[in-house]
Scaffold this active site. Structure first.
Site, short mmCIF file in Angstrom:
data_model
loop_
_atom_site.label_atom_id
_atom_site.label_comp_id
_atom_site.label_asym_id
_atom_site.label_seq_id
_atom_site.Cartn_x
_atom_site.Cartn_y
_atom_site.Cartn_z
N ARG A 148 -1.29 -1.34 -6.50
CA ARG A 148 -0.89 -2.53 -5.07
C ARG A 148 -1.72 -3.91 -6.09
O ARG A 148 -1.60 -4.87 -6.19
CB ARG A 148 -1.76 -2.21 -4.41
N ARG A 157 0.89 -0.74 -0.31
CA ARG A 157 -0.29 -0.08 0.16
C ARG A 157 1.00 1.07 -0.21
O ARG A 157 1.69 0.96 0.46
CB ARG A 157 -1.19 0.09 1.25
N HIS A 180 -2.81 -10.29 3.59
CA HIS A 180 -4.42 -10.44 3.55
C HIS A 180 -4.73 -11.39 4.73
O HIS A 180 -4.40 -11.67 4.70
CB HIS A 180 -5.36 -10.89 2.16
N HIS A 238 -3.52 3.08 -5.03
CA HIS A 238 -4.24 1.41 -4.30
C HIS A 238 -4.21 0.64 -6.41
O HIS A 238 -4.14 -0.48 -6.37
CB HIS A 238 -5.60 1.45 -4.07
N LYS A 257 -1.95 -2.56 7.89
CA LYS A 257 -3.40 -3.13 8.37
C LYS A 257 -3.54 -4.31 8.80
O LYS A 257 -5.09 -3.76 9.68
CB LYS A 257 -4.28 -2.10 6.62
N TYR A 262 -8.57 -11.90 -7.25
CA TYR A 262 -7.45 -11.86 -8.46
C TYR A 262 -7.53 -13.03 -9.01
O TYR A 262 -6.44 -13.28 -10.44
CB TYR A 262 -5.96 -11.40 -7.94
#
Length: 333
Positions: A280, A198, A303, A277, A221, A312
């Protein structure tokens, strides 16, 4: 709490739980009967407190949210943003008493917010904050009723296709980045495109985060650190860029505005609300199109849930390839 003489006999008017507790009243022919009944009610409540209804909670919704903030919210990464949103919800509802907040009230609130032009996704987020706060208050023993937001279903949001840059678009963008007056922007964008980081993660790295042709990202995050290998050439550029800085000094300033200006100078059109973004998304998309493994991608992107990474998966060359081989059409014809 009293037993009084009346024209018809004796009135027992008691409130064993104190102010705010349930009041019990009953008439008797004799004072002795009234006293026995009073003793019976007190004994019943002492042995089984649940027998008496709970006292009303006269805290305002904002008081409950402040308790949540002081005992839990302060530990969140997005503490200020989340707490600010919760206080705004309190204000828009008129800051009722906590026990007055009902699913019907929150449902009407959602409808009003939609009429104001707030997106369904934005409304979902506000209700999710309220639901989460009440869940935490229940866990802390500060709320013994049902969560008023528990049964409110989220508005269904159509899944949007994630945009990513093609090879030609990446080349076009980097030509404009090289023209920028910012000395940081080209390296920050390169780092995002090389690691899937990010923008906020990339601008937060220090020289200490660069080791053995890999970059470690901390304060992410998800709250978990991760390490991503990078090409040797990029490692050298990053080290040279930080020459003269302390090991713990940030290598970059936040040059996001310069990035936005660079995008505007290209022919690239991004979805509303998306800017850096896209780098990414571009990393993840090209990673899968080039045959990357979905579980490896999950670790690289950091994640917590594979569900996020699965967005994806359809870009993989062999994604759902079995549909072609095992369909009844293929078997018959």
């Amino acid at each position: 709490m009293a037993i009084k003489k009346t024209e018809s006999g004796w009135l027992a008017d008691i409130q064993p739980g104190g102010r705010g507790g349930k009041r019990f009243r009953k008439n008797f022919k004799t004072k002795a009967e009234a006293l026995r009944w009073e003793a019976h009610v007190k004994t019943k409540i002492i042995k089984n407190p649940d027998w008496e209804p709970d006292k009303k909670d006269f805290r305002r919704l904002s008081d409950l949210m402040r308790f949540w903030h002081d005992h839990h919210g302060k530990s969140l990464k997005a503490e200020k943003n989340t707490f600010g949103r919760l206080l705004l919800v309190c204000e828009r509802l008129g800051d009722p008493y906590g026990h007055q907040v009902t699913p019907e009230m929150l449902s009407e609130y959602r409808t009003a917010r939609l009429a104001e032009g707030i997106t369904p996704n934005g409304v979902n987020r506000e209700i999710a904050y309220v639901r989460s706060a009440f869940n935490e208050l229940i866990r802390l023993g500060q709320w013994n009723k049902e969560n008023p937001a528990a049964k409110l279903r989220q508005f269904k949001i159509d899944e949007q296709e994630l945009s990513y840059l093609t090879t030609e678009q990446i080349k076009e963008l980097f030509i404009e980045l090289e023209k920028s007056n910012s000395r940081d922007i080209l390296l920050v964008a390169s780092l995002c495109l090389a690691t899937g980081a990010r923008w906020s993660e990339a601008i937060g790295i220090t020289k200490r985060n660069i080791r053995n042709n890999a970059v470690s990202f901390n304060g992410t995050k998800s709250g978990k650190s991760r390490c991503v290998p990078i090409p040797e050439g990029l490692t050298k550029r990053l080290i040279d860029h930080g020459s003269g800085l302390d090991d713990d000094s940030a290598l970059f300033c936040n040059c996001i505005e310069a990035f936005k200006f660079a995008i505007e100078r290209t022919s690239i059109i991004l979805p509303k609300g998306q800017s850096s973004h896209v780098l990414r998304h571009s990393f993840a998309s090209h990673f899968m199109m080039n045959g990357g493994n979905i579980l490896t991608l999950q670790k690289i992107l950091g994640h917590q849930s594979l569900t996020m990474t699965m967005r994806y998966a359809h870009l993989s060359p062999d994604h759902l390839e079995k549909a072609r081989e095992l369909s009844p059409f293929a078997k018959i014809f």
